[in-house]
Motif scaffolding. Structure first.
Motif, PDB file in Angstrom:
ATOM      1  N   ASN A 231      16.700   1.992   0.762  1.00 16.43           N
ATOM      2  CA  ASN A 231      16.297   3.336   0.332  1.00 16.43           C
ATOM      3  C   ASN A 231      15.857   3.362  -1.119  1.00 16.43           C
ATOM      4  OD1 ASN A 231      16.609   4.606   2.793  1.00 16.43           O
ATOM      5  ND2 ASN A 231      18.764   5.116   2.433  1.00 16.43           N
ATOM      6  N   TYR A 234      12.466   1.836  -1.091  1.00 21.74           N
ATOM      7  CA  TYR A 234      11.535   2.815  -0.513  1.00 21.74           C
ATOM      8  C   TYR A 234      11.069   3.798  -1.589  1.00 21.74           C
ATOM      9  CZ  TYR A 234      10.631   7.463   1.436  1.00 21.74           C
ATOM     10  OH  TYR A 234      10.118   8.701   1.683  1.00 21.74           O
ATOM     11  N   ILE A 238       7.307   4.398  -3.076  1.00 27.05           N
ATOM     12  CA  ILE A 238       6.679   5.725  -3.113  1.00 27.05           C
ATOM     13  C   ILE A 238       6.128   6.002  -4.511  1.00 27.05           C
ATOM     14  CG2 ILE A 238       7.164   8.213  -3.082  1.00 27.05           C
ATOM     15  CD1 ILE A 238       6.877   7.211  -0.292  1.00 27.05           C
ATOM     16  N   LYS A 263       8.440   1.022   4.865  1.00 29.40           N
ATOM     17  CA  LYS A 263       8.792   2.398   5.213  1.00 29.40           C
ATOM     18  C   LYS A 263       7.928   3.399   4.433  1.00 29.40           C
ATOM     19  CE  LYS A 263      12.741   5.605   5.136  1.00 29.40           C
ATOM     20  NZ  LYS A 263      14.151   5.791   4.701  1.00 29.40           N
ATOM     21  N   ALA A 264       7.765   3.153   3.137  1.00 24.72           N
ATOM     22  CA  ALA A 264       6.974   4.052   2.292  1.00 24.72           C
ATOM     23  C   ALA A 264       5.497   4.030   2.695  1.00 24.72           C
ATOM     24  CB  ALA A 264       7.132   3.645   0.826  1.00 24.72           C
ATOM     25  N   LYS A 266       4.178   3.306   5.599  1.00 20.80           N
ATOM     26  CA  LYS A 266       4.007   4.006   6.873  1.00 20.80           C
ATOM     27  C   LYS A 266       4.074   5.518   6.677  1.00 20.80           C
ATOM     28  CE  LYS A 266       5.894   4.328  11.563  1.00 20.80           C
ATOM     29  NZ  LYS A 266       6.950   3.856  12.506  1.00 20.80           N
ATOM     30  N   GLU A 267       5.008   5.981   5.861  1.00 22.54           N
ATOM     31  CA  GLU A 267       5.179   7.413   5.628  1.00 22.54           C
ATOM     32  C   GLU A 267       3.936   8.031   4.992  1.00 22.54           C
ATOM     33  OE1 GLU A 267       7.963   9.771   2.620  1.00 22.54           O
ATOM     34  OE2 GLU A 267       9.112   8.936   4.289  1.00 22.54           O
ATOM     35  N   LEU A 268       3.227   7.248   4.165  1.00 18.87           N
ATOM     36  CA  LEU A 268       2.025   7.737   3.487  1.00 18.87           C
ATOM     37  C   LEU A 268       0.763   7.509   4.320  1.00 18.87           C
ATOM     38  CD1 LEU A 268       2.864   6.564  -0.160  1.00 18.87           C
ATOM     39  CD2 LEU A 268       3.014   8.886   0.773  1.00 18.87           C
ATOM     40  N   ASN A 269       0.977   7.146   5.602  1.00 18.58           N
ATOM     41  CA  ASN A 269      -0.130   6.918   6.546  1.00 18.58           C
ATOM     42  C   ASN A 269      -1.093   5.827   6.084  1.00 18.58           C
ATOM     43  OD1 ASN A 269       0.654   8.935   8.459  1.00 18.58           O
ATOM     44  ND2 ASN A 269      -0.051  10.494   6.990  1.00 18.58           N
TER      45      ASN A 269
END
Length: 348
Positions: A231, A234, A238, A263-264, A266-269
């Motif tokens: 985390n 991550y 970000i 993870k970051a 993927k989250e930001l596409n």
């Protein structure tokens, strides 16, 4: 019900203290009595308590393993469990136990180590990493107990005296970042671990050295401390990816931090490696099941653990051993990196 030392004493017709002396191989027991006790031990299938034996002999067949981190921090990272497993295999062959020393801070860690030494609970120690200003190494050196450091010792005076096992963290990270530069990446972010540890500093220095060698400026705004957990990494990723001029690649100084970056991203596409390339360090098992598979630096962690244990037992047993051992790493190219078009700054 298991036989006790009193049962052995009764069957052999001797006192409990005599049985204890036989178990601890004391010299002040005549041969006939010793044999009677040994026969009673065999007949009753008596298993001497290791701790009880240590009380009689004045020492315990154990080595200490110092995590140099709190328990929570250490076991977020597979490195520590893999190291303990490898050290344990060598220790078992020597019929030694392992005592794990972890503490919330360096002061407590020093206190616990010195207590183990003074009470003769351990015959030697292995430190699983080293600090930039490492007072524990200084204290252990002064104590004259055998010990081995897994990592580089910064103090020049102690570096020539202390036994250590390590990899070339600076140059292997320099190689990895140089690979990204050769792919055309000129803005490369970095997620590192806390810089109070020598390994963290060396890996960051490798990242910086690759930039300098290639004539690229180092942008410290896209360098983040990823702390100890996924985390934390991550959040560091970000921060890097949301910078005004985000990088086209990220170098994570261990695979834990690479997972945070996955993870970051993927989250930001964003997609790896189409939008951003990623390199890790250590080559944990999960680096091959991540999608895409992670390009990383393979560190021989099992060998690090076994060699450090063998060096320590050589010291304990008074055998000559190599003072500084440097093990080789290997850069493994998988699917998480892509060449970039220098003109358009788009992956090709």
């Amino acid at each position: 019900m298991s036989a006790t030392i009193r049962d052995v004493a009764k069957l052999a017709g001797v006192s409990v203290s005599t049985v204890s002396r036989v178990i601890n191989n004391a010299s002040n027991v005549n041969d006939k009595t010793r044999q009677n006790v040994m026969d009673a031990i065999k007949k009753l299938n008596f298993k001497p308590n290791r701790i009880a034996q240590s009380l009689g002999s004045g020492s315990f067949n154990a080595i200490g393993v110092v995590s140099t981190r709190s328990l929570q921090q250490a076991f977020h990272n597979p490195y520590f469990s893999l190291m303990i497993q490898a050290i344990g295999e060598v220790s078992e062959e020597k019929n030694y136990d392992i005592i794990l020393n972890n503490a919330l801070n360096e002061e407590k860690e020093i206190e616990k180590c010195l207590s183990m030494i003074e009470s003769k609970i351990v015959q030697g120690l292995i430190l699983l990493s080293s600090r930039m200003n490492d007072r524990l190494i200084e204290k252990l050196y002064q104590s004259n107990i055998p010990f081995v450091v897994v990592g580089r010792v910064v103090d020049e005076r102690l570096a020539n005296e202390v036994y250590s096992v390590d990899t070339d963290n600076l140059n292997d990270c320099k190689e990895a970042v140089s690979y990204l530069i050769k792919l055309g990446h000129k803005r490369i972010g970095c997620i590192h671990a806390p810089l109070k540890y020598v390994v963290s500093v060396d890996r960051l220095e490798g990242y910086i050295a690759a930039h300098k060698e290639s004539g690229l400026p180092v942008d410290y705004s896209i360098i983040e401390n990823g702390q100890y957990t996924i985390n934390d990494a991550y959040q560091a990723a970000i921060n890097i990816l949301k910078s005004p001029t985000p990088p086209t690649a990220i170098f994570a100084t261990d695979d834990i931090k690479a997972i945070g970056a996955y993870k970051a991203i993927k989250e930001l596409n964003l997609k790896i490696p189409d939008d951003i390339s990623l390199v890790g360090h250590n080559n944990y098992e999960y680096s091959t099941i991540m999608s895409p598979e992670l390009t990383t630096i393979d560190v021989p962690i099992e060998q690090l653990g076994k060699v450090s244990a063998k060096v320590l037992f050589n010291l304990i047993e008074g055998r000559k051993t190599q003072q500084r051992t440097l093990l080789k790493t290997k850069f493994i190219i998988r699917q998480s990196c892509k060449a970039i078009n220098e003109n358009s700054l788009e992956p090709v």
